[in-house]
Design a protein around this motif. Structure first.
Motif, PDB file in Angstrom:
ATOM      1  N   ALA A 100       0.828  -1.207   0.000  1.00 35.09           N
ATOM      2  CA  ALA A 100       0.000   0.000   0.000  1.00 35.09           C
ATOM      3  C   ALA A 100       0.862   1.256   0.000  1.00 35.09           C
ATOM      4  O   ALA A 100       0.523   2.255  -0.615  1.00 35.09           O
ATOM      5  N   ILE A 101       1.993   1.194   0.689  1.00 34.23           N
ATOM      6  CA  ILE A 101       2.935   2.311   0.735  1.00 34.23           C
ATOM      7  C   ILE A 101       4.304   1.741   0.404  1.00 34.23           C
ATOM      8  O   ILE A 101       4.733   0.763   1.001  1.00 34.23           O
ATOM      9  N   ARG A 102       4.985   2.336  -0.573  1.00 35.04           N
ATOM     10  CA  ARG A 102       6.296   1.819  -0.927  1.00 35.04           C
ATOM     11  C   ARG A 102       7.292   2.950  -1.114  1.00 35.04           C
ATOM     12  O   ARG A 102       6.934   4.072  -1.463  1.00 35.04           O
ATOM     13  N   VAL A 103       8.544   2.637  -0.864  1.00 38.22           N
ATOM     14  CA  VAL A 103       9.655   3.555  -1.068  1.00 38.22           C
ATOM     15  C   VAL A 103      10.360   3.103  -2.336  1.00 38.22           C
ATOM     16  O   VAL A 103      10.751   1.942  -2.450  1.00 38.22           O
ATOM     17  N   THR A 104      10.488   3.994  -3.299  1.00 37.15           N
ATOM     18  CA  THR A 104      11.165   3.661  -4.549  1.00 37.15           C
ATOM     19  C   THR A 104      12.322   4.610  -4.785  1.00 37.15           C
ATOM     20  O   THR A 104      12.367   5.707  -4.229  1.00 37.15           O
ATOM     21  N   GLY A 105      13.231   4.200  -5.621  1.00 39.56           N
ATOM     22  CA  GLY A 105      14.392   5.021  -5.938  1.00 39.56           C
ATOM     23  C   GLY A 105      15.504   4.858  -4.922  1.00 39.56           C
ATOM     24  O   GLY A 105      15.365   4.146  -3.922  1.00 39.56           O
ATOM     25  N   HIS A 106      16.600   5.545  -5.196  1.00 36.37           N
ATOM     26  CA  HIS A 106      17.775   5.456  -4.325  1.00 36.37           C
ATOM     27  C   HIS A 106      18.391   6.835  -4.167  1.00 36.37           C
ATOM     28  O   HIS A 106      18.314   7.667  -5.061  1.00 36.37           O
ATOM     29  N   GLY A 107      18.986   7.069  -3.025  1.00 37.02           N
ATOM     30  CA  GLY A 107      19.680   8.338  -2.772  1.00 37.02           C
ATOM     31  C   GLY A 107      18.744   9.529  -2.838  1.00 37.02           C
ATOM     32  O   GLY A 107      17.652   9.508  -2.273  1.00 37.02           O
ATOM     33  N   ASN A 108      19.148  10.572  -3.567  1.00 38.62           N
ATOM     34  CA  ASN A 108      18.329  11.778  -3.689  1.00 38.62           C
ATOM     35  C   ASN A 108      17.060  11.538  -4.490  1.00 38.62           C
ATOM     36  O   ASN A 108      16.126  12.328  -4.431  1.00 38.62           O
ATOM     37  N   GLY A 109      17.010  10.462  -5.260  1.00 38.21           N
ATOM     38  CA  GLY A 109      15.831  10.157  -6.067  1.00 38.21           C
ATOM     39  C   GLY A 109      14.803   9.307  -5.344  1.00 38.21           C
ATOM     40  O   GLY A 109      13.782   8.941  -5.925  1.00 38.21           O
ATOM     41  N   ALA A 110      15.051   8.973  -4.086  1.00 36.79           N
ATOM     42  CA  ALA A 110      14.107   8.150  -3.330  1.00 36.79           C
ATOM     43  C   ALA A 110      12.835   8.939  -3.031  1.00 36.79           C
ATOM     44  O   ALA A 110      12.886  10.135  -2.756  1.00 36.79           O
ATOM     45  N   HIS A 111      11.706   8.278  -3.138  1.00 40.79           N
ATOM     46  CA  HIS A 111      10.438   8.933  -2.816  1.00 40.79           C
ATOM     47  C   HIS A 111       9.440   7.917  -2.293  1.00 40.79           C
ATOM     48  O   HIS A 111       9.620   6.708  -2.428  1.00 40.79           O
ATOM     49  N   LEU A 112       8.399   8.429  -1.689  1.00 41.24           N
ATOM     50  CA  LEU A 112       7.356   7.623  -1.060  1.00 41.24           C
ATOM     51  C   LEU A 112       6.128   7.610  -1.963  1.00 41.24           C
ATOM     52  O   LEU A 112       5.699   8.656  -2.454  1.00 41.24           O
ATOM     53  N   GLU A 113       5.559   6.432  -2.180  1.00 39.19           N
ATOM     54  CA  GLU A 113       4.332   6.303  -2.959  1.00 39.19           C
ATOM     55  C   GLU A 113       3.242   5.727  -2.063  1.00 39.19           C
ATOM     56  O   GLU A 113       3.447   4.690  -1.450  1.00 39.19           O
ATOM     57  N   VAL A 114       2.118   6.386  -2.016  1.00 38.76           N
ATOM     58  CA  VAL A 114       0.949   5.863  -1.324  1.00 38.76           C
ATOM     59  C   VAL A 114       0.007   5.389  -2.419  1.00 38.76           C
ATOM     60  O   VAL A 114      -0.488   6.184  -3.205  1.00 38.76           O
ATOM     61  N   ARG A 115      -0.233   4.083  -2.480  1.00 38.78           N
ATOM     62  CA  ARG A 115      -0.872   3.476  -3.633  1.00 38.78           C
ATOM     63  C   ARG A 115      -2.317   3.043  -3.396  1.00 38.78           C
ATOM     64  O   ARG A 115      -2.854   2.232  -4.142  1.00 38.78           O
ATOM     65  N   LEU A 116      -2.978   3.550  -2.401  1.00 44.40           N
ATOM     66  CA  LEU A 116      -4.336   3.101  -2.105  1.00 44.40           C
ATOM     67  C   LEU A 116      -5.375   3.633  -3.082  1.00 44.40           C
ATOM     68  O   LEU A 116      -6.271   2.907  -3.482  1.00 44.40           O
ATOM     69  N   ALA A 117      -5.263   4.883  -3.459  1.00 47.83           N
ATOM     70  CA  ALA A 117      -6.267   5.477  -4.346  1.00 47.83           C
ATOM     71  C   ALA A 117      -6.084   4.991  -5.774  1.00 47.83           C
ATOM     72  O   ALA A 117      -4.971   4.800  -6.249  1.00 47.83           O
ATOM     73  N   GLY A 118      -7.205   4.791  -6.455  1.00 46.28           N
ATOM     74  CA  GLY A 118      -7.161   4.381  -7.848  1.00 46.28           C
ATOM     75  C   GLY A 118      -7.098   5.589  -8.769  1.00 46.28           C
ATOM     76  O   GLY A 118      -7.159   6.745  -8.336  1.00 46.28           O
ATOM     77  N   ALA A 119      -6.992   5.330 -10.051  1.00 45.01           N
ATOM     78  CA  ALA A 119      -6.899   6.402 -11.041  1.00 45.01           C
ATOM     79  C   ALA A 119      -8.198   7.194 -11.142  1.00 45.01           C
ATOM     80  O   ALA A 119      -8.196   8.343 -11.586  1.00 45.01           O
ATOM     81  N   ASP A 120      -9.316   6.606 -10.710  1.00 41.32           N
ATOM     82  CA  ASP A 120     -10.600   7.288 -10.800  1.00 41.32           C
ATOM     83  C   ASP A 120     -10.923   8.116  -9.559  1.00 41.32           C
ATOM     84  O   ASP A 120     -11.966   8.755  -9.489  1.00 41.32           O
ATOM     85  N   ALA A 121     -10.031   8.130  -8.576  1.00 44.39           N
ATOM     86  CA  ALA A 121     -10.250   8.911  -7.360  1.00 44.39           C
ATOM     87  C   ALA A 121      -9.896  10.372  -7.609  1.00 44.39           C
ATOM     88  O   ALA A 121      -8.998  10.689  -8.388  1.00 44.39           O
ATOM     89  N   ASN A 122     -10.587  11.267  -6.932  1.00 46.87           N
ATOM     90  CA  ASN A 122     -10.280  12.685  -7.001  1.00 46.87           C
ATOM     91  C   ASN A 122      -9.017  12.924  -6.173  1.00 46.87           C
ATOM     92  O   ASN A 122      -8.959  12.555  -4.999  1.00 46.87           O
ATOM     93  N   ALA A 123      -8.013  13.524  -6.764  1.00 48.86           N
ATOM     94  CA  ALA A 123      -6.709  13.658  -6.127  1.00 48.86           C
ATOM     95  C   ALA A 123      -6.726  14.521  -4.861  1.00 48.86           C
ATOM     96  O   ALA A 123      -6.056  14.192  -3.882  1.00 48.86           O
ATOM     97  N   CYS A 124      -7.483  15.607  -4.858  1.00 46.11           N
ATOM     98  CA  CYS A 124      -7.467  16.517  -3.699  1.00 46.11           C
ATOM     99  C   CYS A 124      -8.042  15.878  -2.438  1.00 46.11           C
ATOM    100  O   CYS A 124      -7.385  15.889  -1.392  1.00 46.11           O
ATOM    101  N   PRO A 125      -9.242  15.289  -2.460  1.00 45.62           N
ATOM    102  CA  PRO A 125      -9.735  14.626  -1.248  1.00 45.62           C
ATOM    103  C   PRO A 125      -8.880  13.423  -0.840  1.00 45.62           C
ATOM    104  O   PRO A 125      -8.681  13.179   0.344  1.00 45.62           O
ATOM    105  N   ALA A 126      -8.356  12.670  -1.811  1.00 49.77           N
ATOM    106  CA  ALA A 126      -7.514  11.522  -1.477  1.00 49.77           C
ATOM    107  C   ALA A 126      -6.237  11.977  -0.774  1.00 49.77           C
ATOM    108  O   ALA A 126      -5.849  11.409   0.252  1.00 49.77           O
TER     109      ALA A 126
END
Length: 83
Positions: A35-61
């Protein structure tokens, strides 16, 4: 929070085992099933929260994500609520 992440009936069809959609509240490094993953390495590392689908409204999510994180940090959550 689920209605904000999956707003239509068809949204729930992606939450199936072996579909790379998160079916459990977990996290990991470079793991597409988490559901939550860390991708990338070093300065390019970032956090992804993957629960919302593509059809979800981004602001409320996003607002819901931030509120849930703040609630967990303030309440010193141990992760037991996810299981």
């Amino acid at each position: 929070m689920a209605p904000l992440y999956a707003p239509t009936g068809k949204s729930y069809k992606r939450f199936q085992p072996h579909s790379f959609a998160p079916t459990r509240c977990n996290w990991g490094f470079d793991h597409r099933g988490c559901a939550i993953r860390v991708t990338g390495h070093g300065n390019g590392a970032h956090l992804e929260v993957r629960l919302a689908g593509a059809d979800a409204n981004a602001c409320p999510a996003f607002t819901t994500y931030v509120a849930a994180m703040a609630h967990g940090i303030e309440g010193k959550a141990d992760g037991a609520a996810c299981s």
